[in-house]
Design a protein around this motif. Structure first.
Motif, PDB file in Angstrom:
ATOM      1  N   MET A   1       1.076  -1.082  -0.043  1.00 16.03           N
ATOM      2  CA  MET A   1      -0.091   0.068  -0.033  1.00 16.03           C
ATOM      3  C   MET A   1       0.730   1.147   0.014  1.00 16.03           C
ATOM      4  SD  MET A   1      -3.307   0.754   2.280  1.00 16.03           S
ATOM      5  CE  MET A   1      -2.443   1.159   3.911  1.00 16.03           C
ATOM      6  N   HIS A   3       1.419   5.243   0.209  1.00 20.39           N
ATOM      7  CA  HIS A   3       0.608   6.462   0.397  1.00 20.39           C
ATOM      8  C   HIS A   3       1.601   7.586   0.404  1.00 20.39           C
ATOM      9  CE1 HIS A   3      -2.708   4.226   2.416  1.00 20.39           C
ATOM     10  NE2 HIS A   3      -3.305   5.083   1.379  1.00 20.39           N
ATOM     11  N   HIS A   4       1.350   8.690  -0.053  1.00 26.33           N
ATOM     12  CA  HIS A   4       2.045   9.788  -0.078  1.00 26.33           C
ATOM     13  C   HIS A   4       1.952  10.259   1.204  1.00 26.33           C
ATOM     14  CE1 HIS A   4       3.465  13.896  -0.745  1.00 26.33           C
ATOM     15  NE2 HIS A   4       3.842  13.509  -1.984  1.00 26.33           N
ATOM     16  N   VAL A   5       3.379  10.379   1.693  1.00 28.35           N
ATOM     17  CA  VAL A   5       3.496  10.762   3.194  1.00 28.35           C
ATOM     18  C   VAL A   5       4.187  11.976   3.191  1.00 28.35           C
ATOM     19  CG1 VAL A   5       4.964  10.339   5.460  1.00 28.35           C
ATOM     20  CG2 VAL A   5       4.183   8.260   3.943  1.00 28.35           C
ATOM     21  N   VAL A   6       3.345  13.083   3.752  1.00 32.44           N
ATOM     22  CA  VAL A   6       4.023  14.369   3.591  1.00 32.44           C
ATOM     23  C   VAL A   6       4.860  14.637   4.641  1.00 32.44           C
ATOM     24  CG1 VAL A   6       3.312  17.006   3.981  1.00 32.44           C
ATOM     25  CG2 VAL A   6       1.642  15.213   2.810  1.00 32.44           C
ATOM     26  N   ASN A  58      -4.907  16.062   3.914  1.00 36.24           N
ATOM     27  CA  ASN A  58      -4.418  15.338   2.873  1.00 36.24           C
ATOM     28  C   ASN A  58      -5.192  15.298   1.539  1.00 36.24           C
ATOM     29  OD1 ASN A  58      -1.781  14.814   1.844  1.00 36.24           O
ATOM     30  ND2 ASN A  58      -1.789  12.665   2.667  1.00 36.24           N
ATOM     31  N   SER A  62      -4.943  12.978  -2.251  1.00 38.65           N
ATOM     32  CA  SER A  62      -6.004  12.151  -2.259  1.00 38.65           C
ATOM     33  C   SER A  62      -6.569  11.720  -3.823  1.00 38.65           C
ATOM     34  CB  SER A  62      -7.123  12.597  -1.577  1.00 38.65           C
ATOM     35  OG  SER A  62      -7.006  12.488  -0.047  1.00 38.65           O
ATOM     36  N   SER A  63      -7.097  10.735  -3.863  1.00 40.87           N
ATOM     37  CA  SER A  63      -7.594  10.149  -5.264  1.00 40.87           C
ATOM     38  C   SER A  63      -8.554  10.982  -6.002  1.00 40.87           C
ATOM     39  CB  SER A  63      -8.399   8.909  -5.156  1.00 40.87           C
ATOM     40  OG  SER A  63      -9.546   9.104  -4.542  1.00 40.87           O
ATOM     41  N   THR A  66     -12.064  11.170  -4.136  1.00 50.76           N
ATOM     42  CA  THR A  66     -12.225  11.924  -2.871  1.00 50.76           C
ATOM     43  C   THR A  66     -12.275  13.513  -3.177  1.00 50.76           C
ATOM     44  OG1 THR A  66     -10.683  10.291  -1.712  1.00 50.76           O
ATOM     45  CG2 THR A  66     -11.134  12.227  -0.865  1.00 50.76           C
TER      46      THR A  66
ATOM     47  N   GLU B  19      -0.205  -8.120  -5.270  1.00 47.15           N
ATOM     48  CA  GLU B  19       0.005  -8.023  -3.882  1.00 47.15           C
ATOM     49  C   GLU B  19      -0.497  -9.131  -2.936  1.00 47.15           C
ATOM     50  OE1 GLU B  19      -0.367  -4.718  -0.077  1.00 47.15           O
ATOM     51  OE2 GLU B  19      -1.050  -4.260  -2.264  1.00 47.15           O
ATOM     52  N   MET B  33      -5.182  -3.959   0.054  1.00 47.01           N
ATOM     53  CA  MET B  33      -5.172  -3.134   1.150  1.00 47.01           C
ATOM     54  C   MET B  33      -5.389  -1.727   0.619  1.00 47.01           C
ATOM     55  SD  MET B  33      -4.788  -4.777   3.937  1.00 47.01           S
ATOM     56  CE  MET B  33      -4.144  -3.867   5.274  1.00 47.01           C
ATOM     57  N   ALA B  34      -4.953  -1.445  -0.470  1.00 45.74           N
ATOM     58  CA  ALA B  34      -4.935  -0.153  -0.918  1.00 45.74           C
ATOM     59  C   ALA B  34      -6.340   0.242  -1.477  1.00 45.74           C
ATOM     60  CB  ALA B  34      -4.155   0.264  -2.169  1.00 45.74           C
ATOM     61  N   GLU B  38      -8.991   3.086   0.463  1.00 46.98           N
ATOM     62  CA  GLU B  38      -9.580   3.851  -0.663  1.00 46.98           C
ATOM     63  C   GLU B  38     -11.290   3.819  -0.158  1.00 46.98           C
ATOM     64  OE1 GLU B  38      -7.752   5.908  -2.011  1.00 46.98           O
ATOM     65  OE2 GLU B  38      -9.403   7.058  -2.489  1.00 46.98           O
ATOM     66  N   HIS B  41     -11.886   5.484   3.043  1.00 47.57           N
ATOM     67  CA  HIS B  41     -11.367   6.970   2.889  1.00 47.57           C
ATOM     68  C   HIS B  41     -12.757   7.847   2.435  1.00 47.57           C
ATOM     69  CE1 HIS B  41      -8.897  10.265   1.263  1.00 47.57           C
ATOM     70  NE2 HIS B  41      -8.605  10.369   2.800  1.00 47.57           N
ATOM     71  N   LEU B  42     -13.050   7.103   1.297  1.00 51.25           N
ATOM     72  CA  LEU B  42     -14.411   7.754   0.655  1.00 51.25           C
ATOM     73  C   LEU B  42     -15.508   7.782   1.524  1.00 51.25           C
ATOM     74  CD1 LEU B  42     -14.588   8.971  -2.083  1.00 51.25           C
ATOM     75  CD2 LEU B  42     -15.700   6.602  -3.019  1.00 51.25           C
ATOM     76  N   TRP B  45     -15.352  10.401   4.022  1.00 50.83           N
ATOM     77  CA  TRP B  45     -15.640  11.774   3.236  1.00 50.83           C
ATOM     78  C   TRP B  45     -17.002  11.812   3.347  1.00 50.83           C
ATOM     79  CZ3 TRP B  45     -13.807  16.431   3.383  1.00 50.83           C
ATOM     80  CH2 TRP B  45     -12.335  16.556   3.432  1.00 50.83           C
ATOM     81  N   HIS B 104       1.008  10.893  10.798  1.00 50.60           N
ATOM     82  CA  HIS B 104       2.428  10.642  10.154  1.00 50.60           C
ATOM     83  C   HIS B 104       3.271   9.749  10.905  1.00 50.60           C
ATOM     84  CE1 HIS B 104       6.692  11.731   9.288  1.00 50.60           C
ATOM     85  NE2 HIS B 104       6.230  12.176   8.119  1.00 50.60           N
ATOM     86  N   GLN B 107       1.956   6.274   9.529  1.00 50.70           N
ATOM     87  CA  GLN B 107       2.421   6.137   8.168  1.00 50.70           C
ATOM     88  C   GLN B 107       3.777   5.663   8.405  1.00 50.70           C
ATOM     89  OE1 GLN B 107       1.553   9.843   6.576  1.00 50.70           O
ATOM     90  NE2 GLN B 107      -0.132   9.112   5.351  1.00 50.70           N
ATOM     91  N   TYR B 202      -3.146   1.730   8.902  1.00 52.16           N
ATOM     92  CA  TYR B 202      -3.531   2.586   9.740  1.00 52.16           C
ATOM     93  C   TYR B 202      -4.576   3.419   9.811  1.00 52.16           C
ATOM     94  CZ  TYR B 202      -1.640   5.577   6.081  1.00 52.16           C
ATOM     95  OH  TYR B 202      -1.322   6.258   5.000  1.00 52.16           O
TER      96      TYR B 202
END
Lengths: 114, 238
Positions: A1, A3-6, A58, A62-63, A66, B19, B33-34, B38, B41-42, B45, B104, B107, B202
């Protein structure tokens, strides 16, 4: 997986920017510029909210789906406020039928009519 | 829990090539997992958008009454404690920073900083609520709570009561969200101390983080709209 870690530095910078903007909005409140006060306060609030949404939440990384959902949420929020407000502002622009009113020469209290 | 592991063998071959989802949090209905992240996450939101609409209705009602009774609303600002309000704004912004740092830490798989940042976020949220309690008790003391005991000096008593109704409903709903958020954070601390979260999973930290930031955004708008209505020169007649 993946992810963009800022980098953490970005979060600290946004934190400082948010604190500065809070100070600015308080300071601007003590300067009386009439109706502009509200506009300034709202502009600062929108800037702060954008920083939180884009960096802390973030959304920037995001996609696209989103992002579309976030934009749709904002669109419906503005629709809600705009339509409600346009109703209250435009009341009285167009004459609406009023309840029946007695004409002056039709006096029921005048004993001569009885 | 364990059935996810057994069912993962029956996954389509295509996704298994990309994977191998062997994480205990993995659910078999997702490709990997991705995709699972997602979906959460959606969904989060979508929930936050319903929250935006909920608070949006309150903000819309506030906007209408403020435009109707502008002088009265501006007059109440002499009773708003700007110092406490601005301090609380900073406290919430700091709590958003610690929340972002907690995500963070999750992550990057740092276990101890994750727990520490979550606890810091809870502590800052509690500071906000304690200050809010002092502000509320000050308002009750001055009979500014709407109802039979409401008392307000000057010609704007009835209109000011509307403002204070908005004040208590909006800040009250916001404080309720803070209490819920602190409860969710304590769940995260409990899970994080058991080292449930790592760089590959996470999701709860990220989702509760989004919720916490949303509550912060609500306050970012509440502060100028309720505390900074009128320029602060006393007198209250315009």
């Amino acid at each position: 997986m993946k992810h963009h870690v800022v980098p953490r530095k970005h979060y600290y910078l946004v934190f400082l920017a948010l604190l500065c903007l809070t100070g600015t909005t308080v300071a601007a409140n003590f300067v009386d510029v009439g109706g502009l006060n509200l506009l300034i306060a709202l502009c600062i609030a929108f800037t702060k909210a954008s920083l939180v949404v884009l960096i802390f939440m973030n959304v920037r990384f995001s996609s696209p789906l989103t992002k579309l959902f976030v934009a749709a949420g904002l669109f419906w929020l503005f629709t809600l406020i705009l339509l409600t407000f346009s109703d209250y502002v435009s009341r009285g622009w167009i004459p609406t039928p009023q309840p029946w009113q007695e004409s002056p020469n039709r006096n029921v209290d005048n004993p001569a009519l009885h | 829990m364990s059935d996810a592991d057994t069912l993962s063998h029956s996954l389509p071959a295509a996704s298994a090539v990309e994977e191998e989802p062997s994480h205990p949090a993995y659910r078999h209905q997702f490709d990997d997992m991705a995709q699972q992240f997602e979906a959460s996450h959606l969904g989060m939101w979508v929930f936050l958008i319903t929250e935006i609409m909920f608070f949006g209705g309150l903000f819309g009602g506030y906007t209408i009454y403020r435009s109707l009774y502008h002088e009265a609303f501006a007059d109440t600002s002499q009773y708003m404690n700007i110092v406490l309000g601005a301090f609380n704004t900073s406290v919430l912004i700091a709590s958003s920073l610690t929340m972002a740092l907690a995500v963070h830490a999750a992550q990057t798989g740092l276990q101890k900083p994750l727990v520490r940042f979550l606890l810091a976020t809870m502590a800052l949220g509690s500071v906000f609520l304690v200050i809010k309690y002092f502000e509320y008790s000050e308002k009750f003391h001055h009979h500014h709570f709407p109802g039979p005991n409401f008392h307000y000096e000057g010609p704007w008593a009835r209109q000011a009561e509307i403002l204070f109704s908005f004040y208590f409903v909006m800040t009250g709903m916001h404080a309720l969200h803070m209490v819920v958020g602190i409860g969710l954070l304590s769940y995260l601390v409990w899970k994080a101390s058991k080292r449930v979260f790592d760089a590959t999973y996470y999701t709860p930290v990220e989702m509760i983080g989004l919720y916490w930031h949303f509550v912060d955004i609500v306050w970012i708008f509440l502060f100028p709209l309720l505390y900074l209505i009128g320029p602060h020169h006393m007198g209250g007649h315009s």
